[in-house]
Design a protein around this motif. Structure first.
Motif, PDB file in Angstrom:
ATOM      1  N   LEU A  69       0.828  -0.794   0.048  1.00 36.37           N
ATOM      2  CA  LEU A  69      -0.013  -0.358  -0.043  1.00 36.37           C
ATOM      3  C   LEU A  69       0.306   1.220   0.340  1.00 36.37           C
ATOM      4  N   ARG A  70       0.269   2.296  -0.338  1.00 34.22           N
ATOM      5  CA  ARG A  70       1.134   3.764  -0.276  1.00 34.22           C
ATOM      6  C   ARG A  70       1.365   4.201   0.614  1.00 34.22           C
ATOM      7  N   ARG A  71       1.769   4.668   1.187  1.00 38.07           N
ATOM      8  CA  ARG A  71       3.003   5.490   2.757  1.00 38.07           C
ATOM      9  C   ARG A  71       1.206   7.133   2.823  1.00 38.07           C
ATOM     10  N   ILE A  72       1.234   6.518   4.447  1.00 37.77           N
ATOM     11  CA  ILE A  72       0.761   8.220   4.371  1.00 37.77           C
ATOM     12  C   ILE A  72       0.825   7.757   5.648  1.00 37.77           C
ATOM     13  N   ARG A  73       0.095   8.931   6.591  1.00 38.21           N
ATOM     14  CA  ARG A  73       0.813   8.554   7.676  1.00 38.21           C
ATOM     15  C   ARG A  73      -0.022   8.222   8.618  1.00 38.21           C
ATOM     16  N   PHE A  74       0.060   8.030   9.711  1.00 37.69           N
ATOM     17  CA  PHE A  74      -0.715   7.647  10.915  1.00 37.69           C
ATOM     18  C   PHE A  74      -2.221   7.949  10.519  1.00 37.69           C
TER      19      PHE A  74
ATOM     20  N   HIS B  20      -8.602  10.411  10.075  1.00 30.00           N
ATOM     21  CA  HIS B  20      -9.032  11.643   9.038  1.00 30.00           C
ATOM     22  C   HIS B  20      -9.904  10.372   8.420  1.00 30.00           C
ATOM     23  N   SER B  21      -9.702   9.393   7.855  1.00 33.92           N
ATOM     24  CA  SER B  21     -10.316   8.397   6.630  1.00 33.92           C
ATOM     25  C   SER B  21     -11.658   8.239   7.610  1.00 33.92           C
ATOM     26  N   ALA B  22     -11.314   7.881   8.795  1.00 24.74           N
ATOM     27  CA  ALA B  22     -12.102   7.242  10.013  1.00 24.74           C
ATOM     28  C   ALA B  22     -13.480   7.933   9.807  1.00 24.74           C
ATOM     29  N   ALA B  23     -12.824   9.244  10.127  1.00 28.04           N
ATOM     30  CA  ALA B  23     -13.899  10.324  10.099  1.00 28.04           C
ATOM     31  C   ALA B  23     -14.251  10.852   8.917  1.00 28.04           C
ATOM     32  N   THR B  24     -13.903  10.398   7.674  1.00 27.05           N
ATOM     33  CA  THR B  24     -14.436  11.019   6.057  1.00 27.05           C
ATOM     34  C   THR B  24     -15.349  10.326   5.895  1.00 27.05           C
ATOM     35  N   LEU B  25     -15.391   8.535   6.581  1.00 23.90           N
ATOM     36  CA  LEU B  25     -16.195   7.138   5.918  1.00 23.90           C
ATOM     37  C   LEU B  25     -17.598   7.870   6.658  1.00 23.90           C
ATOM     38  N   LEU B  26     -17.408   7.644   8.630  1.00 19.73           N
ATOM     39  CA  LEU B  26     -17.957   8.018   9.181  1.00 19.73           C
ATOM     40  C   LEU B  26     -19.587   9.284   8.378  1.00 19.73           C
ATOM     41  N   LEU B  27     -18.530   9.958   8.712  1.00 22.64           N
ATOM     42  CA  LEU B  27     -19.572  11.026   7.769  1.00 22.64           C
ATOM     43  C   LEU B  27     -20.396  10.734   6.483  1.00 22.64           C
TER      44      LEU B  27
ATOM     45  N   LEU C  43     -22.788  14.916  12.344  1.00 18.96           N
ATOM     46  CA  LEU C  43     -21.451  15.506  12.339  1.00 18.96           C
ATOM     47  C   LEU C  43     -20.943  16.343  14.356  1.00 18.96           C
ATOM     48  N   VAL C  44     -21.696  16.279  15.117  1.00 14.93           N
ATOM     49  CA  VAL C  44     -21.867  15.651  17.127  1.00 14.93           C
ATOM     50  C   VAL C  44     -20.701  15.086  17.156  1.00 14.93           C
ATOM     51  N   VAL C  45     -21.334  14.153  16.785  1.00 13.00           N
ATOM     52  CA  VAL C  45     -21.080  12.619  16.830  1.00 13.00           C
ATOM     53  C   VAL C  45     -19.766  12.141  16.216  1.00 13.00           C
ATOM     54  N   ILE C  46     -19.329  12.793  15.695  1.00 15.19           N
ATOM     55  CA  ILE C  46     -17.566  12.308  14.878  1.00 15.19           C
ATOM     56  C   ILE C  46     -17.074  13.544  15.769  1.00 15.19           C
ATOM     57  N   LYS C  47     -17.160  14.665  15.993  1.00 19.19           N
ATOM     58  CA  LYS C  47     -16.917  15.777  16.872  1.00 19.19           C
ATOM     59  C   LYS C  47     -15.903  15.634  18.258  1.00 19.19           C
ATOM     60  N   GLU C  48     -17.404  14.504  18.605  1.00 18.84           N
ATOM     61  CA  GLU C  48     -17.007  13.890  19.991  1.00 18.84           C
ATOM     62  C   GLU C  48     -16.199  12.403  19.739  1.00 18.84           C
ATOM     63  N   LEU C  49     -16.064  12.136  18.756  1.00 22.63           N
ATOM     64  CA  LEU C  49     -15.285  11.118  18.651  1.00 22.63           C
ATOM     65  C   LEU C  49     -13.859  10.915  18.953  1.00 22.63           C
ATOM     66  N   LEU C  50     -13.557  12.199  17.804  1.00 23.49           N
ATOM     67  CA  LEU C  50     -12.133  13.016  17.791  1.00 23.49           C
ATOM     68  C   LEU C  50     -11.926  13.716  18.413  1.00 23.49           C
TER      69      LEU C  50
ATOM     70  N   VAL D 282     -12.662  20.672   8.891  1.00 21.71           N
ATOM     71  CA  VAL D 282     -12.241  20.612   8.768  1.00 21.71           C
ATOM     72  C   VAL D 282     -13.041  19.702   7.661  1.00 21.71           C
ATOM     73  N   TYR D 283     -13.354  18.787   7.454  1.00 17.83           N
ATOM     74  CA  TYR D 283     -15.041  17.761   6.433  1.00 17.83           C
ATOM     75  C   TYR D 283     -15.801  18.363   6.040  1.00 17.83           C
ATOM     76  N   ALA D 284     -15.826  19.791   5.336  1.00 11.45           N
ATOM     77  CA  ALA D 284     -16.163  20.706   4.912  1.00 11.45           C
ATOM     78  C   ALA D 284     -15.972  20.149   3.144  1.00 11.45           C
ATOM     79  N   HIS D 285     -15.024  19.901   3.292  1.00 12.00           N
ATOM     80  CA  HIS D 285     -14.871  19.850   1.473  1.00 12.00           C
ATOM     81  C   HIS D 285     -15.842  18.297   1.567  1.00 12.00           C
TER      82      HIS D 285
END
Length: 147
Positions: free
Chosen positions: A62-67, A72-79, A85-92, A103-106
């Motif tokens: 797999l390509r290199r990514i930062r840990f 960020h990927s988990a939060a994006t998938l949840l969204l 968004l409020v649940v994701i805010k709490e998880l993060l 951060v997740y406007a896109h």
């Protein structure tokens, strides 16, 4: 076995291994409160985590990514799955929802475009069923074309 059951089993096995490590170290165990620790209970150094993570990526071709990108990927998938968004805010652990929203406007823009496309399809093809089931709470879709 479902994916969730597999993850639960893996975490239970990890907890058992960590209990064995704690017993082997005895009084020298450093109770850090972390789930993943060094064999003596102390936190894993960031550089060590990065090195092991990069080795796993390499082994899996797999390509290199930062840990941190996993967070960020988990939060994006949840969204994308419709988690509020409020649940994701709490998880993060963000202090303010504005941080999460910025951060997740896109992702939110992408979801808004999808919603508009879904609406456009419903208006172009009013006889085609939409992805949502009719629970009786919404008024019926009008078959008249909108101009």
């Amino acid at each position: 076995m479902t994916g969730q059951a597999q993850w639960l089993r893996t975490l239970e096995q990890h907890r058992h291994r960590q209990a064995q490590e704690r017993e082997a170290v005895g009084a020298d165990w450093k109770a850090s409160g972390y789930v993943f620790t060094r064999p003596d209970g102390s936190p894993i150094e960031a550089a060590t985590l990065t090195r092991h993570f990069n080795a796993l990526l390499h082994r899996a071709a797999l390509r290199r990514i930062r840990f941190h990108d996993l967070r960020h990927s988990a939060a994006t998938l949840l969204l994308e799955q419709g988690v509020e968004l409020v649940v994701i805010k709490e998880l993060l652990g963000h202090a303010h929802i504005g941080v999460t929203a910025t951060v997740y406007a896109h992702v939110r823009l992408h979801l808004q475009r999808d919603a508009i496309d879904l609406l456009g399809n419903a208006l172009r093809n009013p006889t085609q069923p939409t992805a949502r089931s009719d629970d009786g709470d919404e008024p019926p879709v009008c078959a008249a074309s909108v101009r």
